[in-house]
Every structure is written in C-alpha cells, then in structure tokens.
Design a protein around this motif. Sequence first.
Motif, short mmCIF file in Angstrom:
data_model
loop_
_atom_site.label_atom_id
_atom_site.label_comp_id
_atom_site.label_asym_id
_atom_site.label_seq_id
_atom_site.Cartn_x
_atom_site.Cartn_y
_atom_site.Cartn_z
N ARG A 202 0.83 -11.31 -15.00
CA ARG A 202 0.66 -12.58 -14.29
C ARG A 202 -0.47 -12.42 -13.28
O ARG A 202 -0.64 -11.35 -12.70
N GLU A 203 -1.25 -13.48 -13.05
CA GLU A 203 -2.31 -13.40 -12.03
C GLU A 203 -1.75 -13.87 -10.70
O GLU A 203 -1.40 -15.05 -10.53
N VAL A 204 -1.64 -12.94 -9.77
CA VAL A 204 -1.05 -13.22 -8.47
C VAL A 204 -2.02 -12.74 -7.38
O VAL A 204 -2.47 -11.59 -7.40
N LEU A 222 0.26 -16.22 -4.23
CA LEU A 222 0.00 -17.42 -5.05
C LEU A 222 -0.18 -16.98 -6.49
O LEU A 222 -0.91 -16.03 -6.77
N GLU A 223 0.50 -17.65 -7.40
CA GLU A 223 0.32 -17.35 -8.83
C GLU A 223 -0.56 -18.42 -9.46
O GLU A 223 -0.39 -19.62 -9.18
N ILE A 224 -1.47 -17.98 -10.30
CA ILE A 224 -2.33 -18.91 -11.05
C ILE A 224 -1.78 -19.04 -12.45
O ILE A 224 -1.64 -18.04 -13.17
N LEU A 225 -1.47 -20.28 -12.83
CA LEU A 225 -1.04 -20.54 -14.21
C LEU A 225 -2.18 -21.24 -14.93
O LEU A 225 -2.62 -22.31 -14.51
N ASP A 248 6.67 -17.20 -7.53
CA ASP A 248 8.08 -16.88 -7.77
C ASP A 248 8.19 -15.39 -8.10
O ASP A 248 8.12 -14.98 -9.26
N LEU A 249 8.33 -14.57 -7.08
CA LEU A 249 8.38 -13.11 -7.24
C LEU A 249 9.66 -12.56 -6.64
O LEU A 249 10.23 -13.17 -5.71
N SER A 250 10.08 -11.42 -7.13
CA SER A 250 11.20 -10.73 -6.47
C SER A 250 10.68 -10.18 -5.14
O SER A 250 9.46 -10.04 -4.94
N ASP A 251 11.59 -9.84 -4.25
CA ASP A 251 11.17 -9.27 -2.97
C ASP A 251 10.36 -7.99 -3.19
O ASP A 251 9.36 -7.75 -2.51
N ARG A 275 -9.25 -12.38 0.16
CA ARG A 275 -8.26 -12.68 -0.89
C ARG A 275 -8.27 -11.52 -1.88
O ARG A 275 -9.33 -11.13 -2.37
N VAL A 276 -7.08 -10.99 -2.12
CA VAL A 276 -6.97 -9.82 -2.97
C VAL A 276 -6.23 -10.24 -4.24
O VAL A 276 -5.10 -10.73 -4.17
N ASP A 277 -6.89 -10.06 -5.38
CA ASP A 277 -6.40 -10.61 -6.65
C ASP A 277 -5.81 -9.51 -7.52
O ASP A 277 -6.46 -8.49 -7.77
N PHE A 278 -4.61 -9.77 -8.01
CA PHE A 278 -3.90 -8.78 -8.82
C PHE A 278 -3.48 -9.36 -10.16
O PHE A 278 -3.32 -10.57 -10.32
N PHE A 279 -3.21 -8.43 -11.08
CA PHE A 279 -2.41 -8.73 -12.26
C PHE A 279 -1.05 -8.09 -11.96
O PHE A 279 -0.99 -6.91 -11.61
N LEU A 280 0.01 -8.87 -12.10
CA LEU A 280 1.34 -8.29 -11.92
C LEU A 280 1.86 -7.93 -13.31
O LEU A 280 2.20 -8.79 -14.12
#
Length: 333
Positions: A202-204, A222-225, A248-251, A275-280
Amino acid sequence: MTLTDAPSEPVADGARRTRVAVVGGGANVEHDVSLASAAAAAAALAPTHDVVPLTIGRDGAWSADGLALPVDEAVAVIASCDVLLPAVHGPHGEDGTLAALADVIGIACVGSGVGAGAIAMDKAVTKLVAAAEGVAVAGGRVVRATGAALDGVALPAVVKPVASGSSHGVRLVATREELDEAVATALTIDARVLVEEVVVGREVDVAVLRRADGTTVTSPPLEILHAGAVFDTTTKYDGSARFVVPADLSDDEAQAIADAALAVTDALGCDGVARVDFFLTADGPVLNEVNTMPGMTAHSQVPRMFAAAGTSYADLLADLVAGALARHHAAAP
Ligand SMILES: Nc1ncnc2c1ncn2[C@@H]1O[C@H](COP(=O)(O)OP(=O)(O)O)[C@@H](O)[C@H]1O
Ligand SMILES: [Mg+2]
C-alpha cells in the motif's frame, strides 16, 4: 513602496508583519505544480504576512507580477524580505538551490537546508541513508545509459530519474524493450536513472514537521488509493486518486511508519516539513522517497494530513515561516 524597499521596522518588535518572499514555478518538469503550491501558500499567508510573490520560469528567468526581473533585482527583492518560502518542487529549487540562495543573502528560509534538500532530491543517495538507518528500501541500481548497462536487470522493474518528481519519467516495465525505452526517456530528465525492483504494498505517506517551538511531530499517515500500476503523473492531478487520511492502519503499522520517517528525516537533517513516502508491505514499511518541499496547495497531501490533526492550512504555513525565522535567529553569529 517598491518591491525592493527595505522594511522599516525590525521583526522582533511586532510593529510590522513578517515579509515573506514566496517563490514558485521553477526550471523543471514540476513547474506548474510549483506555481499552484506557491499561489496557494501566498494566498494563505497574505492575511497575516506581507507576501512578495516571485516566479522562476521554465527557462530559469525570474519575474514578478508577470514582469521580467533580472536576477540581480530578484535577489534584491528577496534580500528585502525576512523569509524565503521556496515553493519550488524538484531540481533547481527543492534540491537546496533556493535554500543556498537564502543562506548567501543571509535571510531565513522555510524548509530543509542545502544538505538535506540536495540529498533528499537524490533518490539513490536517500536510499543509502535510509538503509544505513535500518529502514528498508527497494533493491536496484543506478544506470547512466541504455544498452549493455541494462544487461542482467530483473524484470519487471520500475524505472525513474534519480532526481525528479510528479512521476515524470517513472514507468513500470515488463520487457527488455520497454526497459530500454523507459531508461532512454528517463535519461532525458536526469543523467542518472534508477532501475528498481517492483515493491508490492500500500502507498502510505507521512509528514514530519519541525515546529517553530522546536518540537518535532509526525502527521497522521495518508494512504493513496489509485487504480494504476504506478501512481503516475495523470493520476496525480486528474482527481481520480483518493487520499484516505488518517490511513486505516494498525497501531503497530502506524508506529513503524512514523519511526522510519523520523529516522530518515533525522539522518538527512530535514527542517520545516518533509513528506516521507512508503510502501507498506507484508514485511513492514519500505521507504520510497523523501520530499523536502512537498505539494503545498490546501488539497495536497501534507496540508490534508495536518488538517486531520486539527492544524489548519494557514496555521501550518505560519508555523513554517515562524520556524524558519526561529532557526535563522538561533543560528545567527
Ligand atoms: N520500486 C517501486 N515499486 C513499485 N512502485 C513504484 C516503485 N517506485 C515508484 N513506484 C510508483 O511510482 C510512483 C512515482 O514514483 P516516485 O519514486 O515516488 O517518483 P516521484 O518523485 O515522481 O513521485 C510511486 O508513487 C509508486 O506508485
Ligand atoms: Mg513520489
């Protein structure tokens, strides 16, 4: 009063508003996005600050109110201000160039300094820093040519310029022919091109803000859909992508992303907001990139993240300006 008239009162006595040079545009492929960020930031600051808007053209030429401004006059205008807000995404702006200009002039500058801006603009070096901090990154290599330089690349792969933005030159490739094509295209944007393994996740994204009071906070994630294989240039600006904030992430997931973002921005030395961009992924967060001058319209990710935390767009910008002044005064000899 002309643009270059010096302010008549010192800042500290509160007798006059802080004068902020808001620079937009820029000589790179993100020119239009930067114009939008600068216009929105200028409008939000205008009720409480003296805003001096300046534009850098695609050709690097400066202007104000649509009138050409020789570079020495542009520098004089900036020198008449208290703070520079470089709302220029991408090379020749976000990469530390404008922070360096403010530094040489001797005025405060919103956001990261020269070093953090330059390193974060370089996706390859940013990944080295992140990996050294124990933050996962996509495997890959930097190439400077097509042809034999690409022998042995595992496919599919993602191709992207080392230093660009708004997904210009970013492409998912499945065949050797597509790989050569994509690298050739990316080489028209940057002399160095990253060829990366495809990360599935997921891109978060999360923002890290060093506030004017000296504290550092992370925003709600923030998640990008988006429907595409990559979050491409069209999808970024045609309104089809959806932002979910807070994501919508777990703690544990949210904590892992915040910790990774803080580790990387601390190592880079970021200031202001990044802004730091991740793949979850199933194995946790994988860093994609760090933006030291992220999109700054009221509808951009960072303002929406802070809005979700109760900080208005105008307050976020005012804090960035105040933070720049505070750092500048603290660093004064
Ligand atoms: N290694 C990768 N694996 C999967 N998707 C990727 C990878 N790198 C980039 N992408 C996709 O391409 C988009 C743009 O790439 P990014 O490196 O963020 O460039 P930009 O700086 O232009 O935003 C990302 O948001 C993501 O959707
Ligand atoms: Mg990106």
